[in-house]
Design an enzyme around this catalytic site. Structure first.
Site, PDB file in Angstrom:
ATOM      1  N   GLY A   1       0.757  -1.247   0.000  1.00  0.00           N
ATOM      2  CA  GLY A   1       0.000   0.000   0.000  1.00  0.00           C
ATOM      3  C   GLY A   1       0.779   1.284   0.000  1.00  0.00           C
TER       4      GLY A   1
ATOM      5  CD  GLU B   1       0.164  -9.332   1.173  1.00  0.00           C
ATOM      6  OE1 GLU B   1      -0.674  -8.584   0.629  1.00  0.00           O
ATOM      7  OE2 GLU B   1      -0.140 -10.387   1.733  1.00  0.00           O
ATOM      8  N   PRO B   2       4.530  -5.198  -0.522  1.00  0.00           N
ATOM      9  CG  PRO B   2       6.749  -4.440  -0.411  1.00  0.00           C
ATOM     10  CD  PRO B   2       5.809  -5.476   0.152  1.00  0.00           C
ATOM     11  N   GLY B   3       3.907  -3.509  -3.596  1.00  0.00           N
ATOM     12  CA  GLY B   3       3.932  -3.615  -5.053  1.00  0.00           C
ATOM     13  C   GLY B   3       4.424  -2.301  -5.643  1.00  0.00           C
TER      14      GLY B   3
ATOM     15  NE  ARG C   1      -1.916   3.333 -11.686  1.00  0.00           N
ATOM     16  CZ  ARG C   1      -1.891   4.520 -11.133  1.00  0.00           C
ATOM     17  NH1 ARG C   1      -1.322   5.535 -11.753  1.00  0.00           N
ATOM     18  NH2 ARG C   1      -2.430   4.718  -9.952  1.00  0.00           N
TER      19      ARG C   1
ATOM     20  CE1 TYR D   1      -8.075   2.066 -10.692  1.00  0.00           C
ATOM     21  CE2 TYR D   1      -5.910   2.313 -11.675  1.00  0.00           C
ATOM     22  CZ  TYR D   1      -6.901   1.511 -11.153  1.00  0.00           C
ATOM     23  OH  TYR D   1      -6.700   0.154 -11.081  1.00  0.00           O
TER      24      TYR D   1
ATOM     25  CB  CYS E   1     -12.008   3.906 -31.644  1.00  0.00           C
ATOM     26  SG  CYS E   1     -11.027   4.022 -33.116  1.00  0.00           S
ATOM     27  CD  GLU E   2     -13.554   2.949 -25.390  1.00  0.00           C
ATOM     28  OE1 GLU E   2     -14.246   3.739 -24.720  1.00  0.00           O
ATOM     29  OE2 GLU E   2     -13.811   1.753 -25.511  1.00  0.00           O
TER      30      GLU E   2
ATOM     31  CE1 TYR F   1      -1.150  -3.263  -8.973  1.00  0.00           C
ATOM     32  CE2 TYR F   1      -0.181  -1.252  -8.112  1.00  0.00           C
ATOM     33  CZ  TYR F   1      -0.623  -2.538  -7.914  1.00  0.00           C
ATOM     34  OH  TYR F   1      -0.529  -3.104  -6.670  1.00  0.00           O
TER      35      TYR F   1
HETATM   36  N1  LLP Z   1      -1.522  -7.035  -1.218  1.00  0.00           N
HETATM   37  C1  LLP Z   1      -2.801  -7.125  -1.620  1.00  0.00           C
HETATM   38  C2  LLP Z   1      -3.668  -8.131  -1.005  1.00  0.00           C
HETATM   39  C3  LLP Z   1      -3.284  -6.246  -2.607  1.00  0.00           C
HETATM   40  O1  LLP Z   1      -4.563  -6.329  -2.977  1.00  0.00           O
HETATM   41  C4  LLP Z   1      -2.424  -5.299  -3.197  1.00  0.00           C
HETATM   42  C5  LLP Z   1      -2.879  -4.396  -4.249  1.00  0.00           C
HETATM   43  C6  LLP Z   1      -1.083  -5.253  -2.754  1.00  0.00           C
HETATM   44  C7  LLP Z   1      -0.670  -6.131  -1.764  1.00  0.00           C
HETATM   45  C8  LLP Z   1      -0.082  -4.293  -3.318  1.00  0.00           C
HETATM   46  O2  LLP Z   1      -0.415  -2.976  -3.040  1.00  0.00           O
HETATM   47  P1  LLP Z   1       0.587  -1.783  -3.427  1.00  0.00           P
HETATM   48  O3  LLP Z   1       1.798  -1.917  -2.534  1.00  0.00           O
HETATM   49  O4  LLP Z   1       0.934  -1.914  -4.844  1.00  0.00           O
HETATM   50  O5  LLP Z   1      -0.182  -0.562  -3.128  1.00  0.00           O
HETATM   51  N2  LLP Z   1      -4.404  -0.966 -10.209  1.00  0.00           N
HETATM   52  C9  LLP Z   1      -4.368   0.017  -9.129  1.00  0.00           C
HETATM   53  C10 LLP Z   1      -3.829  -0.564  -7.845  1.00  0.00           C
HETATM   54  C11 LLP Z   1      -4.578  -1.799  -7.380  1.00  0.00           C
HETATM   55  C12 LLP Z   1      -4.008  -2.379  -6.115  1.00  0.00           C
HETATM   56  C13 LLP Z   1      -4.616  -3.703  -5.829  1.00  0.00           C
HETATM   57  N3  LLP Z   1      -4.085  -4.386  -4.682  1.00  0.00           N
HETATM   58  C14 LLP Z   1      -3.552   1.210  -9.596  1.00  0.00           C
HETATM   59  O6  LLP Z   1      -3.091   1.209 -10.740  1.00  0.00           O
HETATM   60  O7  LLP Z   1      -3.409   2.186  -8.861  1.00  0.00           O
END
Ligand code: LLP
Length: 403
Positions: free
Chosen positions: A227, A261-263, A300, A304, A330-331, A358
């Site tokens: 997050g 769980e960082p993404g 994105r 969003y 075409c949107e 993402y």
């Molecule tokens: N763990 C779980 C269970 C999650 O659902 C997510 C993201 C993460 C970890 C990783 O979160 P992060 O560290 O990346 O914030 N497509 C959207 C973001 C969707 C996030 C979904 N879950 C965007 O482009 O902003």
């Protein structure tokens, strides 16, 4: 990007192309390792943010675990050299086939998101003849103060089990023959800029852990999800250390290990989308830069209304004009940016920044557009980590009626 001019990458690999930096990916991961050093904590990269094998492999080499949401992501992690016993499996809709695959390869833990899923895991594990390691993903009902589409820990959310039901579910799980309680998890949302809500969630989760201890239910780990936000425009996200310190303080004298769980914060600012200007279109009301990347490459902005900074790859001497940056799809929703002051001409290249998370992972083939190439820059070297799709790739597996 590192030691390589983006114009050279465009000339060699064409556009649109996602470009990632090994050094930036590495330093983003090291920031977590540094903040967590001396603590019992694991970093499980959220594969959904960017699932390219080259990136997964890089994180595996750095010692990452992985957070997955499908059997497909599990297969990618294993193909990239990740260890199954460092994999956490989240998601509300795990199929029996996915559950079986995960049990057979020996993942670290399922993050269970409903009572029905618990029953299914118990029964599949019984068939396989192995015990399934589980945690419940609980929904702590805190407001993460982020975009409503990416807030996941509210009561109204489809994710996790209700906080008030979690204790009952753990008691039920404790009676099952084929599951083994390992932990507890939560994830409240994405692009968090304020560390307070996650600390609030952690306190709630810990109170539940203490309640369950009275029943003799103990946990090896507490998973606080991902997050942490990044800077796209002018946001000032907390540093990894500032984000994690209140959480580490809460766990100082506890027996449970931590998982994260960082993404986005690992990959978002490590990648950009390189695109070429096809046309300039000057209208009465608005001016458009039509580029060769579109919403199918980077969804994105359309999805969003997200802001991505856009910079010309080479500086033009001309005066900037105000443009919308749009793609060929075409949107009307196919835009990458609104109202940007750019000095560009047709044929120039633009870099769409902060696109490592993402971006490619959410791309599609809409309008029969082959997906972009991806390259990973390492110093002066550029490695192609995904070939640009070809048109036959796109309709492979399709068929026509017999004559
Ligand atoms: N763990 C779980 C269970 C999650 O659902 C997510 C993201 C993460 C970890 C990783 O979160 P992060 O560290 O990346 O914030 N497509 C959207 C973001 C969707 C996030 C979904 N879950 C965007 O482009 O902003």
């Amino acid at each position: 990007m590192e030691g390589v001019p983006l114009a050279d990458i465009a000339a060699r690999f064409g556009t649109p192309t996602y470009v990632y930096s090994r050094a930036t990916l590495t330093s983003a991961f090291r920031a977590y390792q540094h903040a967590l050093s001396g603590h019992r904590a694991s970093i499980c990269y959220a594969v959904k943010a960017n699932s390219n094998l080259g990136i997964l492999n890089l994180f595996a080499r750095l010692g990452a675990g992985f957070d997955i949401v499908s059997g497909g992501e599990l297969t990618r992690v294993l193909a990239a050299g990740g260890q199954p016993n460092q994999v956490l499996f989240s998601g509300v809709g795990k199929s029996a086939v996915e559950i079986r695959q995960a049990i057979e390869v020996g993942i670290r833990c399922f993050n269970v998101e409903s009572a029905a899923e618990l029953e299914r895991i118990d029964s599949v594990a019984g068939e396989v003849g192995l015990k399934a390691p589980i945690a419940f993903r609980v929904n702590p009902d805190v407001d993460p103060k982020t975009h409503p589409y990416i807030a996941t820990g509210l009561k109204s959310s489809k994710f996790g089990v209700a906080f008030g039901e979690a204790a009952g579910l753990y008691r039920r799980a404790a009676t099952m023959r084929n599951v083994e309680i390992r932990g507890i998890a939560c994830h409240i949302g994405s692009q968090l800029l304020d560390p307070a809500p996650i600390a609030e969630a952690a306190e709630k989760v810990l109170s539940l852990v203490d309640t369950l201890a009275v029943d003799g239910i103990h946990f090896d780990h507490v998973d606080l999800g991902g997050g942490l936000g990044i800077r796209y425009r002018d946001e000032i996200p907390p540093t990894v250390t500032d984000y994690l310190s209140p959480l580490l303080a809460l766990f100082q004298n506890r027996r449970e290990a931590l998982c994260f769980e960082p993404g986005r914060s690992l990959v978002g600012n490590s990648g950009l989308l390189l695109t070429r200007v096809e046309y300039l279109k000057h209208g009465e009301d608005r001016n458009f830069v039509v580029v060769d990347a579109a919403m199918n490459d980077l969804a994105r902005p359309a999805l969003y209304d997200a802001y991505h900074q856009i910079v010309p790859v080479t500086q033009q001497p001309s005066e900037p004009r105000r443009y919308d940056v749009v793609g060929p799809v075409c949107e009307s929703g196919d835009f990458l940016a609104h109202d940007r002051d750019l000095a560009v001409t047709a044929g120039d290249h633009l870099a769409i920044l902060s696109a490592g998370a993402y971006g490619m992972a959410m791309s599609s083939n809409y309008n029969t557009r082959p997906r972009a190439a991806e390259v990973l820059v390492d110093g002066d070297a550029v490695h192609l980590v995904r070939q640009r799709e070809t048109l036959p790739d796109l309709y492979r597996g399709e068929g026509i009626l017999p004559a």
